[in-house]
Structures are given as structure tokens and as C-alpha cells.
Design an enzyme around this catalytic site. Structure first.
Site, PDB file in Angstrom:
ATOM      1  N   GLY A 211       0.822  -1.218   0.000  1.00 37.43           N
ATOM      2  CA  GLY A 211       0.000   0.000   0.000  1.00 37.43           C
ATOM      3  C   GLY A 211       0.844   1.252   0.000  1.00 37.43           C
ATOM      4  O   GLY A 211       2.049   1.196  -0.243  1.00 37.43           O
ATOM      5  N   ASN A 212       0.216   2.389   0.237  1.00 36.20           N
ATOM      6  CA  ASN A 212       0.962   3.653   0.305  1.00 36.20           C
ATOM      7  C   ASN A 212       0.316   4.559   1.351  1.00 36.20           C
ATOM      8  O   ASN A 212      -0.714   4.226   1.936  1.00 36.20           O
ATOM      9  CB  ASN A 212       1.033   4.318  -1.080  1.00 36.20           C
ATOM     10  N   ARG A 213       0.932   5.714   1.569  1.00 31.89           N
ATOM     11  CA  ARG A 213       0.542   6.568   2.693  1.00 31.89           C
ATOM     12  C   ARG A 213      -0.633   7.514   2.409  1.00 31.89           C
ATOM     13  O   ARG A 213      -0.957   8.343   3.244  1.00 31.89           O
ATOM     14  CB  ARG A 213       1.719   7.466   3.077  1.00 31.89           C
ATOM     15  N   SER A 214      -1.213   7.459   1.224  1.00 29.37           N
ATOM     16  CA  SER A 214      -2.255   8.436   0.909  1.00 29.37           C
ATOM     17  C   SER A 214      -3.452   8.319   1.865  1.00 29.37           C
ATOM     18  O   SER A 214      -3.971   7.224   2.091  1.00 29.37           O
ATOM     19  CB  SER A 214      -2.727   8.228  -0.533  1.00 29.37           C
ATOM     20  N   ALA A 282      -3.529   7.838  -5.204  1.00 27.54           N
ATOM     21  CA  ALA A 282      -2.173   7.302  -5.354  1.00 27.54           C
ATOM     22  C   ALA A 282      -2.336   5.849  -5.790  1.00 27.54           C
ATOM     23  O   ALA A 282      -2.738   4.991  -4.996  1.00 27.54           O
ATOM     24  CB  ALA A 282      -1.433   7.398  -4.035  1.00 27.54           C
TER      25      ALA A 282
END
Ligand code: CTP
Length: 419
Positions: A211-214, A282
């Protein structure tokens, strides 16, 4: 524009004097309606001198002109800054025990509240419920800023900067100040906009993902601003833990492939053609090549330090695909976002220009990201870039709602008239 500036009784009342200044300097006719408690912080002479108008808190003054009804009826915008927890509660429950709450009940124009209070009061279930109710009814409640509060404590609850409050209020009223664009052209009445928000999760097995931090805050702010300006909004939301913005149809997705399908479904829906796609999400560029149906176990023996290798494959570039597939005249206006950190080969703008060329969209919104910048934060700075133009419009540092307003101020006038 006729503006009623309500001021309720908190220490941040002094900042409302700057809000008043900004509004009058922009040519608006402002009547200040302080509560009795606000007058204990900043006295009537300050408001009267700065607005050039008489000031009262009570319904018993100026009775022949039926002031308690007239002010709200005649206003083009009612802005309350600061809005205390008490004012939010009274507004949510329709109380009318002073001139400001009477004005809120009689106003049929956009109403914008800028809360300021201690963090405990802002996060209390009663305030949270009052804010949700007000937003449901179409009132714009600006999220407070985080930072130093009256005492030694700090946290969410600070009144945002006067410039941010004015920009958000004018955007809600369908206009805007010079910093972010061009007046009533910012309306999106009758338009259908599709906004992607959040960050995709690419599953490895039933319990793990890449995943990512968005956080989705910017995309949600873009969606809320579009709804406030009269658009029909389809918000495609990837893994966002935020309250749904009022007036938006939300489609929940998980992975990049699901997000792509949801965008295509929205575009294929023939009844109401899409005017604008804003790709705030993102989107992961890669996903695990293989999804394992059951949880991946450590199969290595004791003392074996080797680790499994995750093979990745490319995800489709959804934004570039949208640009490639468009052809007909009524294809949507496409907005891309660029999350950039800058590196040895160039700064944020250098990489953003290259990305605009690569993606081929109509507008690119470039922002600087990093562990402590943008992701999950309430403020950021963005640069708007258009193909074939060297001009760059910079917005911020500002709240994500102000950035959202600036984005629509740039996009709305560029949309072709509908046949
Ligand atoms: N985007 C997309 N599909 C992808 C990756 C990104 O549609 N597979 C969109 C994002 O929603 C955003 C824009 O492309 O609007 C730019 O995203 P960003 O992550 O900054 O760019 P990348 O294309 O991933 O480029 P790079 O990782 O090389 O910076």
C-alpha cells in the site's frame, strides 16, 4: 456581495478582524454580528470601525427593520469565524436565542462555519455529531487547523489563517478571491465529475497488501468542493477512513485494477456524461504477480535466514489510458496529480513538467510529498501546470479545501459549454 460575518465567543475572535479586513478590501459589504460572548473578547467599536456599520448582538435593536430576519434573508453569504462548540450546537439544533442564530435560521445563501476550540471540545462526540448534521444540511464546516492552542496545549482546534477562511468562504459562495481564481465562473452546476481518492492496496494474500501513505484528504476535499459548486460527484474511494463528503456518490474500491474498472464504469454510464476526471488517488504502479489464496507461511527451517521474493507486475497507468482512449469532442477534461519528492536529477517542478508530457492530461497538480509532507497532513502547497504553457499557478501552503477551491477555479472556466 452582502456578507454577514458572525463572530462567536472564543479567543480567536481577534483573528476575525483580519477576516473582516480581507472581505471589505475585496469590495464586499460586510455586517458583523458578534455574539454577546464575542464582545467580551473584541468590543463593538472595533467591528463598527472596520466594517463601517453598526453592530449588535441582540434581536431587540433595530426592531422596526425586523433585523433578526432581514440580515439572513438579504445575505449572499453567512460566514461565522470563529465558530465555538456552543455556536455549532445552537446552529445544529436550530436555536434562535440571539441575532447570529436568528440570522443562521433565516439565511438561504451559502453558510460557512470556521470552528475554533480546544481539541477535547472539537473531538467530543456531541461536537462531532453537530458538525456531521450541519454538513448533511449543506453547511460548509471548515476543518480547524492543528497547532498551538490558547494555553500550553496544541492539537486540532486552531482557527485557520484568515486568508484560508476567506478563500474557502468565497469558494462556497460560488466566487473566489484573486489568489485562487475568477468568480462565478467557478460554478459546476449540471456538470458530472469523477474523482479518485486515497491509495490502492495490492493484495499478496488474504491478510497482506502493498500500500501507500495516501489518506484521501485531498481527493475528499476536491469532491466536497465540487459538490458545493453544484456538480454531480462520483467519488471513487480507495481505502479512505474519512467521513463521506456530503452530496457525493461514493464507490469503494481496493486495488488499482478495481479503481480502473470503477472509472471505466462511471465513464460508460451513458445517462449523464462525465465532464471532468480528477485522478487524485495514489495508484500503485506494481502489484504482486501472484495472489496466494491462503496466508503465506514461513516454510523455511530453523536458522534459514533467506526470505521469499515477491515478484511484481506492472499495473495499468489509468490516467495515461484515459488520455489515450479519448477522442470524441465530449471526452472529459482530465486532471492528474503528481506526487513528487525531487532528487539529484531535478526539483519537483522539473519532474512535474516531464510527467505532464508523459501523461498528456489537461492539467497537472504537482505537490511535494515525503514522510512528513502532504500525506495525511491538513495543508500542502501545489503547483498547477498546463500543457504548452510555462505559467505555473502556485496555491499554498494552504488547507486542502483551499487547494480544492483553487483547482476548481482553474478547471471550471476551461470546460466547454454543453450542447
Ligand atoms: N496514476 C494512474 N495509474 C497509475 C499510477 C498513477 O492513473 N498506475 C495517476 C495518479 O492518480 C496521478 C498521476 O497518475 O494522477 C501521477 O501519479 P504518480 O504516482 O505521481 O506518478 P507515476 O505515474 O506513478 O510516476 P512515477 O512513479 O514515475 O513518479
Amino acid at each position: 456581495m452582502r456578507v454577514v460575518l458572525g463572530v462567536s465567543g472564543g479567543i480567536a475572535a481577534y483573528k476575525a478582524a483580519l477576516v473582516l479586513r480581507l472581505l471589505t478590501e475585496a469590495g464586499h459589504e460586510v455586517t458583523v454580528v458578534p455574539t454577546a460572548a464575542a464582545l467580551r473578547f473584541v468590543g463593538a467599536p472595533t467591528w463598527e470601525a472596520l466594517s463601517g456599520r453598526p453592530v449588535t448582538s441582540e434581536v431587540w435593536d433595530e426592531v422596526p427593520s425586523v433585523n433578526h430576519v432581514r440580515l439572513g434573508q438579504e445575505a449572499d453569504l453567512v460566514l461565522v469565524a470563529p465558530a465555538t462548540a456552543d455556536l455549532l450546537a445552537r446552529a445544529a439544533h436550530g436555536l434562535a436565542n440571539d441575532l447570529l442564530t436568528n440570522t443562521l435560521l433565516t439565511a438561504r445563501c451559502p453558510v460557512v462555519l470556521a470552528p475554533a476550540m480546544h481539541t477535547e471540545m472539537w473531538t467530543h462526540a456531541a461536537t462531532v455529531a453537530n458538525v456531521a448534521l450541519l454538513r448533511e444540511r449543506g453547511v460548509t464546516v471548515i476543518d480547524p487547523a492543528s497547532g498551538r492552542l490558547t494555553g500550553k496545549d496544541s492539537g486540532p482546534g486552531r482557527l485557520p489563517e484568515p486568508e484560508e477562511i476567506v478563500a474557502a468562504a468565497l469558494a462556497a459562495a460560488g466566487g473566489s478571491d484573486d489568489a485562487v481564481g475568477s468568480g462565478a465562473q467557478g460554478r459546476l452546476t449540471g456538470r458530472h465529475v469523477v474523482i479518485t481518492a486515497g491509495g490502492t492496496r495490492e493484495p499478496l494474500d488474504p491478510v497482506r497488501f502493498l500500500g501507500n501513505r495516501s489518506s484521501g484528504k485531498q481527493g475528499y476535499a476536491v469532491a466536497a468542493a465540487a459538490a458545493e459548486r453544484g456538480a454531480r460527484v462520483t467519488l471513487i474511494s480507495a481505502n479512505v477512513a474519512l467521513p463521506r463528503p456530503p452530496g457525493c456518490e461514493v464507490v469503494e474500491v481496493g486495488s488499482a485494477l478495481e479503481l480502473q474498472e470503477a472509472v471505466h464504469d462511471a465513464l460508460a454510464e451513458g445517462q449523464h456524461p462525465v465532464d471532468v476526471v480528477v485522478m487524485t488517488a495514489a495508484v500503485a504502479d506494481f502489484r504482486p504477480a501472484h495472489y496466494t489464496e491462503s496466508k503465506i507461511k514461513k516454510t523455511h527451517g530453523e536458522g534459514d535466514e533467506s526470505a521469499p521474493v515477491v515478484e511484481l507486475v506492472r499495473n495499468p497507468d489509468i490516467l495515461a489510458g484515459l488520455v489515450r482512449e479519448r477522442g470524441s469532442q465530449d471526452s472529459p477534461y482530465i486532471v492528474g496529480f503528481a506526487a513528487e519528492t525531487g532528487d539529484d536529477t531535478g526539483d519537483v517542478l522539473h519532474h512535474a513538467r516531464a510527467k505532464l508530457k508523459r501523461k498528456g492530461c489537461d492539467l497537472l497538480v504537482a505537490n511535494e510529498v515525503g514522510a512528513d509532507k502532504t500525506f495525511g497532513q491538513d495543508t500542502s502547497t501545489v503547483h498547477l501546470l498546463r500543457p504548452g504553457s510555462e505559467d505555473v499557478v502556485t496555491i499554498g501552503p494552504a488547507g486542502k479545501d483551499v487547494i480544492a477551491a483553487g483547482l476548481w477555479d482553474a478547471v471550471a472556466p476551461a470546460l466547454p459549454d454543453r450542447a
